[in-house]
Write an enzyme that holds these catalytic residues in place. Structure first.
Site, PDB file in Angstrom:
ATOM      1  N   GLU A 268      -5.309   5.771  -3.972  1.00  0.00           N
ATOM      2  CA  GLU A 268      -4.689   5.050  -5.386  1.00  0.00           C
ATOM      3  C   GLU A 268      -5.747   4.002  -5.588  1.00  0.00           C
ATOM      4  O   GLU A 268      -5.308   2.822  -6.038  1.00  0.00           O
ATOM      5  CB  GLU A 268      -3.164   4.808  -5.127  1.00  0.00           C
ATOM      6  CG  GLU A 268      -2.527   6.080  -4.918  1.00  0.00           C
ATOM      7  CD  GLU A 268      -0.996   5.782  -4.947  1.00  0.00           C
ATOM      8  OE1 GLU A 268      -0.538   4.662  -5.167  1.00  0.00           O
ATOM      9  OE2 GLU A 268      -0.228   6.633  -4.383  1.00  0.00           O
TER      10      GLU A 268
ATOM     11  N   GLU B 139      -0.215  13.070  -2.500  1.00  0.00           N
ATOM     12  CA  GLU B 139       1.262  12.794  -2.390  1.00  0.00           C
ATOM     13  C   GLU B 139       1.753  13.325  -3.546  1.00  0.00           C
ATOM     14  O   GLU B 139       1.298  13.204  -4.761  1.00  0.00           O
ATOM     15  CB  GLU B 139       1.439  11.055  -2.312  1.00  0.00           C
ATOM     16  CG  GLU B 139       0.673  10.478  -0.870  1.00  0.00           C
ATOM     17  CD  GLU B 139       0.757   8.971  -1.002  1.00  0.00           C
ATOM     18  OE1 GLU B 139       1.699   8.615  -1.951  1.00  0.00           O
ATOM     19  OE2 GLU B 139       0.023   8.283  -0.459  1.00  0.00           O
TER      20      GLU B 139
END
Length: 973
Positions: free
Chosen positions: A636, A730
Site C-alpha cells: 500500500e 489483502e
C-alpha cells in the site's frame, strides 16, 4: 436528474419502506449502495418531466445469493393518470444494469423509481439514474444501392433509411482502387423522398472505385454502410455524342433525324427523334471479352406512356446481336445505360433507335465507353513471411510482410489461443502503408505454454484474407533473483499454472496467534485455506523474538502441510525502533528524512538496516527449511497510510535497497518478491509511478477492501506487470466467483484479513466460495462445514429499539387500513421486561376486525412455536396471531381474550392453519424465511366496542420434546 443516485450521501432524497439500509459492504461504484432486505422497499425522489421528451431510467442491482427469479422494481409515473412500468432484473449475483426508455405523454408530469423486495433474497441497488434519453439506435442501412456510369462521374441511387429519431443526412465515402485516400460527400435527407440520387463528379476516367453510403440521424448515430464497386468508362468511342456540331454527322439516318436547341441535357444541342423516325450511331470498333457501358440521356416531349425503342447492336463474324435498352416515357431527363460483356468474336458496335411511341423524343450525351476490368480477386493477399521473431515468458512478437489489396488494407487481425483450447482472442492492428515489415507483440501470455497464432489482412470492405499461421511456445518465467531456490522457482511456476484455472484461497493471521484465523476458516468451511499468511509486524509487547519464532515455526508447519506461505512486514519507523507500535508504522517521514533513510551510510539508513537484518535471520530459517515465501513488504505504498508511502521515487529506492540486501548480502533465495499497492480509490494514488521495475518484482498484487473489485484494478496490475502473475494481496469482502471466472481470471490468490472474514462476509458467502470447484484449497478438514447451532429462541420484537417514541413504533407496526381503528403505542407501566411493552387500543364493530402488522425478514429455523407476554382485557373477543412465509403462504392461530392477568402465551406451529381467504401453499409450516407477523382482533364471543391489550417480548421458540402441541394460549404459564 436524480440526486444521490449512488447513495454516497446516505439515504438522503430516498423514501424507505420497511428496513432498507445504506451499506458499505457492497457498491457498484463509490463506497455505498442500498441493501434492500426481503419485504422492504422504497422510492427515489420524484423528478419533473416534459411531455414528448424521452427519458432513460435505469439502475444497477446485485442479489446477495442465487435463486431469485426477479426483482420488483419499476418506474412510477404521475400526472392526470398514474402508472408503473417494470424494470426487469434476472436475479444475478453480479452487478446487472437494466434500463428502460420512457416517453413522457401529455398527462405525465413527474416520475420516480420505486421498488419492493418480494424475491425472497436480499439485493443491493446502486447508481440509479433518470436522465433525458440519448438516442443510440443506428438508422437502417441505405437500401438497394446501385451505380450508373458517366464519363469521369458515377451516379449513385439508393433507397432512403429509416430511424427512430429521424435521418438527417447521408454520408458518402469513396476512393479509387489502389489509392489510400478517401473522398467524402454529403447528401441531405428529405422525408418526402423514397429514393435518392447523387452524382460523384471529377473522377478519373477508366478507373474502379469503392463506394460506401451511410445514413446519419439527428443524434449523430451512423448506420452500417451500403457498399458498391463501380467503374468509370474510358474515352467515349462516339465522335458526335452530344451533337454540339449542330448536325447529326456520323449518324446513320433511317428517316428524318435532326438536332434541336429547344431541349438539351448538356451543351446547346440534342438529338430530336420524331415519331416513326430513327437511325443508328456510327459503328465503332470494340474488343472481345471486354465490358462496355452504353448510355444516354432521354426524355419524352409529352410523357407518353409508350416506350422508346432503343437497342445496341454488336457485330462479329457470326453476325449481329441486338440488345434492347428499356426506356420509359417521361418528361424528365432520365439516364439509361447498358453494361455489356462482349463475346469472344465481337468486333464492332452501334446504338440503334426508332421512335414508335407517337410522341417526340430527345436524346443527348450518348456514349459507348470501355470499362476497366474489376480484379477477379477482391480479398487481400495473405500476410507473407510470418514468424515469431521474439519469444519471452509472457509475450510473443510476431513479424509479417504487408498484404496487397486493390481496396486498401485497413488493418491486420491477430488471433491467438493456447493450442489445446478452443477459444480465440483477436486483436486489431491498424495498417500503416509506410511499413515494409510489421511487428506486433502479443502480451499477457502464460509462460511455458504453446500458442497458435493466425494473422489476417482485412480491407476497407471488411473482407479477410486467408490467414498466415504461426506457432510458438513461451519460455519459463524465472524469479528475478537468478540464484532463486528450486522451491521458489516451483512456487512461481505454480502461480502461473493456477492462473486462469482457479484461485488459491488465503487467510492472513495475526502474529500473536499465527494459526487462529487459518483454523477459523477451516472450521467454518471444512477446507483449509490454500494460502497461509502472517506478518513480522510492529510488536509492542511480549518477547519479540519468541513471537517471531512462533510465527516462523507455524509457517514451516503450514508449508509442510501443503499451504503456500505469504509474509508481510508492517515495519515501525527505523528511527523509533522495532517495538514502537502501530502509530509508528502509520507515521511519516519528510522528503529529506526519507532521502536520508535510503542513502547508505546515514544514521537513518543504518537504523533501517538493523531492523531488516533482524528479520532476515527468520527468513533464513524458512530458506533452510525449504520454505519459499511470497514476500510482500511495504504494501500500500501508493498512499500515505504508512511511513514508506506517498513518495514514489524514494519508495522505489527503498525497495531496491531491501531487494539487494536480502538477495546479494543475505542470500535469501527463497523469496518471491510481491509488489502490492492499494487498489486505486479516494485515499490512494496511481499505482504505476511506484513500480520498481521488472528486475525487482516477481508478482504483483492489490489490496482490495469495501468490495471494490473494479475491473480497472485488475487491468492495471496486468498492464504494469505486462502479464506477470497477480493476486489479491489483502481483502475484506471475499471476491465474487463469477466475476473471477468471467473477467478477472488471472488472480492467482486472495488473502482475507483476519477479522474481516466473519465481520464482512456471511457464513453462506464464505462457505460458497470455499466449496466452489474454482477455489483451490489445501484439502478438507474431514469435519465438514460449520453448521450454526439452532438458538433456543429468536427475538421478534421486545419493543426496546424505538427510542421510546410512538412514531418509531408506528413506522414498524402498521394498521391494516381495511379494518377498524387500532393504535400501537409504547407503554412503560404494563410490561414484562425491559423498559417498554406495546399497547394496542382497538375497536371492533363495522368492520368486524382490526389489526396491526409489521414486515419481518428473518429465519426461525428450529423453532416450534410463537411465544409472547400478554396482558388481556377480559373482553372475550378473538385475538389472532398471523405470520407470512416468504413464499407467500399465510398461517394464523386465534384464542379468546379471557381474564386480565398477564401471562406468557405459547402457540405451537401445529396449532396454526391457513385463514379461510388463503388458497394454495404446500400446507407445511416452514419457518426458515418469514416476511410478516401480525395481531388481529375479531368479535369472537365478545361484543362490539373498544379494548386495550399489552404485548411484550414476542419470540419464536423451540419446543421441548414433551411439550407436543403446547397449550392453547388461554393458560397462564
Amino acid at each position: 436528474m436524480l440526486s444521490n443516485g449512488g447513495f454516497e450521501s446516505g439515504d438522503a432524497t430516498w423514501e424507505k419502506w420497511g428496513v432498507p439500509e445504506v451499506t458499505e459492504s457492497e457498491s457498484r461504484s463509490g463506497t455505498h449502495s442500498l441493501l434492500v432486505k426481503i419485504n422492504s422497499g422504497g422510492a427515489s425522489s420524484t423528478v419533473s418531466v416534459e411531455s414528448g421528451k424521452k427519458y432513460a431510467v435505469g439502475l444497477w442491482v446485485k442479489f446477495s445469493a442465487a435463486g431469485a427469479v426477479s426483482a420488483n422494481i419499476g418506474l412510477n409515473t404521475f400526472g392526470s393518470q398514474e402508472g408503473t412500468i417494470p424494470i426487469p432484473f434476472t436475479g444475478s449475483t453480479s452487478w446487472e444494469y437494466q434500463e428502460i426508455v420512457f416517453t413522457a405523454t401529455d398527462d405525465t408530469s413527474s416520475m420516480r423509481i420505486a421498488f419492493w423486495n418480494d424475491s425472497g433474497i436480499d439485493y443491493y441497488i446502486d447508481d440509479a439514474v433518470i436522465r433525458e434519453a440519448v438516442d443510440q439506435e443506428k438508422p437502417s442501412i441505405p437500401g438497394e444501392l446501385s451505380v450508373t456510369h458517366q464519363p469521369q462521374a458515377l451516379i449513385l441511387n439508393w433507397q432512403g433509411s429509416v430511424d427512430n429519431e429521424g435521418v438527417q443526412a447521408y454520408e458518402i465515402s469513396y476512393k479509387k482502387f489502389g489509392t489510400d485516400t478517401w473522398s467524402a460527400a454529403t447528401a441531405a435527407h428529405d422525408q418526402s423522398q423514397i429514393r435518392y440520387s447523387y452524382t460523384l463528379d471529377g473522377l478519373d476516367a477508366y478507373s474502379n472505385y469503392f463506394i460506401k453510403v451511410s445514413a446519419v440521424d439527428t443524434s449523430g448515430n451512423r448506420s452500417d454502410a451500403a457498399t458498391a464497386i463501380a467503374s468509370t468508362g474510358g474515352p467515349n468511342l462516339l465522335s458526335n455524342a452530344g451533337f454540339e456540331s449542330g448536325t447529326i454527322g456520323g449518324w446513320e439516318v433511317w428517316t428524318s433525324l435532326e438536332t434541336t436547341q429547344t431541349e438539351h441535357h448538356g451543351g446547346d444541342y440534342s438529338l430530336l427523334v420524331l415519331p416513326n423516325t430513327g437511325g443508328a450511331s456510327e459503328t465503332v470498333a470494340i474488343e472481345p471479352d471486354t465490358s462496355y457501358v452504353i448510355g444516354f440521356w432521354i426524355k419524352s416531349a409529352n410523357g407518353n406512356s409508350q416506350d422508346a425503342n432503343v437497342s445496341v447492336s454488336f457485330f462479329g463474324p457470326g453476325g449481329e446481336v441486338a440488345v434492347p435498352i428499356p426506356v420509359q416515357g417521361t418528361t424528365e431527363w432520365q439516364y439509361r445505360e447498358l453494361v455489356y460483356q462482349t463475346s469472344a468474336n465481337s468486333t464492332h458496335a452501334r446504338i440503334n433507335l426508332w421512335n414508335n411511341s407517337g410522341e417526340n423524343y430527345v436524346m443527348d450525351d450518348i456514349q459507348i465507353a470501355k470499362l476497366p476490368p474489376v480484379p477477379a480477386e477482391l480479398l487481400p493477399s495473405t500476410p507473407g513471411n510470418s514468424v515469431a521473431s521474439e519469444v519471452t515468458g509472457l509475450s510473443v512478437e510476431l513479424q509479417w510482410d504487408p498484404s496487397t489489396d486493390v481496396l486498401g488494407v485497413a488493418r491486420y487481425l491477430v488471433s491467438y489461443k493456447e493450442e489445446d483450447e478452443q477459444q480465440w482472442t483477436t486483436i486489431a492492428v491498424p495498417a500503416d502503408h509506410q511499413q515494409s515489415v510489421y511487428q506486433y507483440s502479443v502480451n499477457n501470455l502464460l509462460p511455458s505454454t504453446s500458442y497458435a497464432f493466425r494473422i489476417y489482412a482485412q480491407n476497407e470492405t471488411d473482407l479477410l484474407s486467408d490467414y498466415a499461421s504461426v506457432t510458438a511456445s513461451t519460455l519459463q518465467m524465472n524469479p528475478v533473483n537468478p540464484a532463486a531456490s528450486q522451491e521458489a522457482r516451483g512456487l512461481l511456476n505454480r502461480l502461473y499454472d493456477i492462473t486462469g484455472n482457479g484461485i488459491l484461497s488465503g487467510q492472513h493471521n495475526y502474529y500473536e496467534a499465527p494459526n487462529e484465523w487459518y483454523q477459523k476458516a477451516a472450521d467454518l468451511t471444512g477446507y483449509y485455506p490454500g494460502l497461509w499468511g502472517s506478518d513480522f509486524a510492529f510488536y509492542t509487547g511480549g518477547d519479540i523474538g519468541a513471537l517471531r519464532q512462533q510465527m516462523v515455526n507455524t509457517a514451516i508447519a503450514r508449508w509442510n502441510e501443503g499451504a503456500v506461505v505469504a509474509l508481510t512486514f508492517h515495519q515501525s519507523k527505523p528511527s523509533d525502533g522495532p517495538t514502537a507500535g502501530w502509530s509508528s508504522v502509520q507515521g511519516s517521514y519528510t522528503e529529506a528524512e526519507m532521502t536520508e533513510l535510503v542513502t547508505p551510510g546515514t544514521d537513518l539508513y543504518n537504523a533501517w538496516l538493523a531492523q531488516i537484518d533482524e528479520v532476515a535471520q527468520y527468513l533464513k530459517q524458512l530458506r533452510d527449511a525449504g520454505v519459499p515465501v511470497l514476500w510482500r513488504p511495504y504494501h500500500e505504498m501508493n498512499a500515505t497510510f504508512f511511513w514508506w508511502g506517498g513518495k514514489p521515487e524514494l519508495f522505489k529506492q527503498l525497495w531496491v535497497n531491501m531487494y539487494e540486501r536480502y538477495t546479494d548480502y543475505h542470500g535469501l533465495d527463497n523469496l518471491i518478491w510481491v509488489w502490492n499497492p492499494n487498489a486505486l480509490n479516494a485515499w490512494s494514488f496511481e499505482e504505476a509511478p511506484y513500480y520498481p521495475g521488472h528486475s525487482y518484482v516477481d508478482v504483483l498484487a492489490a489490496d482490495i477492501y469495501n468490495n471494490d473489485y473494479q475491473q480497472r484494478h485488475y487491468d492495471e496490475l496486468l498492464a504494469i506487470g505486462e502479464g506477470r502473475a497477480i493476486g489479491i494481496g489483502e481483502n475484506g469482502e471475499l471476491p465474487n466467483i463469477d466475476t473471477l471466472k468471467l473477467s478477472q481470471s488471472r488472480y492467482a490468490w486472495f488473502m482475507t484479513w483476519p477479522g474481516f472474514l466473519t465481520d464482512n462476509n456471511t457464513l453462506g458467502t464464505i462457505q460458497s466460495l470455499y466449496s466452489n470447484t474454482y477455489t483451490l484449497n489445501n484439502g478438507e478438514t474431514g469435519l465438514g462445514p460449520y453448521v450454526p447451532p439452532i438458538p433456543e429462541s429468536y427475538v421478534i420484537d421486545d419493543f426496546e429499539g424505538y427510542d421510546g417514541l410512538d412514531a418509531n413504533l408506528a413506522n414498524k407496526w402498521r394498521r391494516n387500513t381495511a379494518g377498524n381503528s387500532v393504535t400501537a403505542a409504547l407503554d412503560g407501566t404494563k410490561k414484562h421486561d425491559g423498559l417498554y411493552a406495546m399497547r394496542l387500543d382497538y375497536t371492533i364493530g363495522d368492520p368486524g376486525f382490526s389489526g396491526v402488522y409489521r414486515t419481518y425478514s428473518d429465519s426461525w429455523t428450529g423453532a416450534g412455536a410463537i411465544q409472547f407476554w400478554l396482558k388481556p382485557d377480559a373482553s372475550k373477543r378473538q385475538l389472532t396471531v398471523q405470520f407470512h412465509e416468504s413464499n407467500g403462504e399465510v398461517w394464523e392461530a386465534g384464542f379468546t381474550l379471557t381474564g386480565k392477568s398477564a401471562r406468557i402465551v405459547k402457540i405451537p406451529f401445529t396449532s396454526f392453519a391457513h385463514p379461510g381467504w388463503f388458497q394454495g401453499g404446500n400446507g407445511i409450516v416452514e419457518p426458515d424465511t418469514i416476511k410478516e407477523i401480525a395481531f388481529y382482533f375479531g368479535q369472537g364471543e365478545g361484543k362490539p366496542g373498544s379494548g386495550t391489550i399489552y404485548v411484550d417480548d414476542i419470540e419464536a421458540v423451540k419446543l421441548s420434546d414433551d411439550e407436543g402441541n403446547g397449550n392453547n394460549g388461554n393458560n397462564d404459564k
